[in-house]
Scaffold this active site. Structure first.
Site, short mmCIF file in Angstrom:
data_model
loop_
_atom_site.label_atom_id
_atom_site.label_comp_id
_atom_site.label_asym_id
_atom_site.label_seq_id
_atom_site.Cartn_x
_atom_site.Cartn_y
_atom_site.Cartn_z
N VAL A 13 -7.08 -4.28 -2.03
CA VAL A 13 -7.14 -4.19 -3.48
C VAL A 13 -7.92 -5.40 -3.98
O VAL A 13 -7.97 -6.43 -3.32
CB VAL A 13 -5.74 -4.13 -4.13
CG1 VAL A 13 -5.07 -2.80 -3.86
CG2 VAL A 13 -4.86 -5.27 -3.64
N SER A 14 -8.50 -5.28 -5.16
CA SER A 14 -9.42 -6.32 -5.62
C SER A 14 -8.74 -7.45 -6.39
O SER A 14 -9.28 -8.55 -6.46
CB SER A 14 -10.51 -5.70 -6.52
OG SER A 14 -11.27 -4.76 -5.78
N THR A 15 -7.57 -7.18 -6.99
CA THR A 15 -6.93 -8.21 -7.81
C THR A 15 -5.47 -8.37 -7.42
O THR A 15 -4.86 -7.46 -6.86
CB THR A 15 -6.99 -7.85 -9.30
OG1 THR A 15 -6.22 -6.66 -9.52
CG2 THR A 15 -8.43 -7.60 -9.74
N GLN A 18 -3.18 -5.76 -9.00
CA GLN A 18 -3.14 -4.50 -8.29
C GLN A 18 -2.24 -4.59 -7.07
O GLN A 18 -1.49 -3.67 -6.76
CB GLN A 18 -4.55 -4.10 -7.83
CG GLN A 18 -5.41 -3.54 -8.93
CD GLN A 18 -6.77 -3.11 -8.39
OE1 GLN A 18 -7.40 -3.82 -7.61
NE2 GLN A 18 -7.21 -1.95 -8.81
#
Length: 240
Positions: A13-15, A18
């Site tokens: 996941v990017s963040t 998330q």
């Protein structure tokens, strides 16, 4: 029965939000679980990164561990979607030289096909980026000519009188709202796509699927067919 294929599941996941909330992560796990059942995979380990896809997998903390685990276990790397590995065709090509990997959404794809899909995806992202830049340039030109600027000024004054806000604050508020709307819509892509893959063939069935998974609307309520229609149109999702 054929011997199961041993796989190491890799999620990204990017963040941090998330990762904490499970947005995107739960969908990735479900993709791999379903693919494992359908294709006789045995998941012998899993790793999760909270990091940008711009980094090559070997440069990510958990990605490097996943590659090492594949070597140690004699396993194949498995991801839900190709972009969880990388959004760069260069990174994908380099990874192919290091290890074998499988993608849950296209488990039978050959290395050549995966390379082709990565190249097409990268090209599409470039097209989208170019179109966005062209649109912004056009808007800026209109603003410079006074057309868009005059219209926005009138609207801002009306909003300021009605809401008691300054032009600058109103603009910031609109930008913040639009950013939240876009982020929320993007978070719904995987849940809706999973509903469709599970057999939903109508907007109402997708709404019932989302409600069953306890995925709420932006206002915290249940989904209707009309709301699903708007989000699917925004995300470019279809039943085809």
């Amino acid at each position: 029965m054929n011997k199961p294929v041993r796989v190491i599941a890799y999620y990204r996941v990017s963040t941090k939000s998330q990762g904490d909330s499970g947005l995107g992560l739960d969908s990735q796990k479900e993709y791999i679980e379903r693919a494992a059942l359908a294709n006789n995979w045995e998941v012998v380990g899993s790793f999760t990164d909270v990091v940008s896809g711009k980094l090559a997998i070997e440069d990510r903390p958990e990605g490097a561990k996943a590659l090492e685990a594949c070597k140690k276990e004699g396993a194949v790397l498995a991801v839900a979607k190709l972009d969880r590995l990388s959004r760069s065709v260069h990174h994908i090509a380099r990874l192919m030289e290091q290890t074998s990997f499988k993608v849950a959404t296209m488990p039978d794809a050959t290395p050549f096909q995966l390379h082709l899909f990565a190249a097409l995806a990268e090209q599409e992202r470039k097209f989208i980026s170019d179109r966005t830049k062209d649109t912004l340039a056009t808007l800026k030109a209109n603003a410079d000519s006074g057309i868009a600027k005059a219209m926005q000024s009138v609207q801002n004054r009306a909003d300021a009188l009605a809401k008691g806000r300054t032009d600058a604050n109103r603009a910031k508020a609109q930008e913040s709202v639009q950013a939240r709307v876009s982020a929320f819509a993007a978070s719904l892509h995987d849940p809706i796509e999973l509903c469709i893959r599970r057999g939903a063939t109508s907007l109402q069935q997708v709404a019932e699927c989302l409600n069953g998974k306890k995925v709420v609307t932006a206002r915290g309520g249940e989904w209707s067919a009309m709301q699903v229609s708007r989000v699917m149109r925004t995300l470019g999702l279809t039943f085809a």
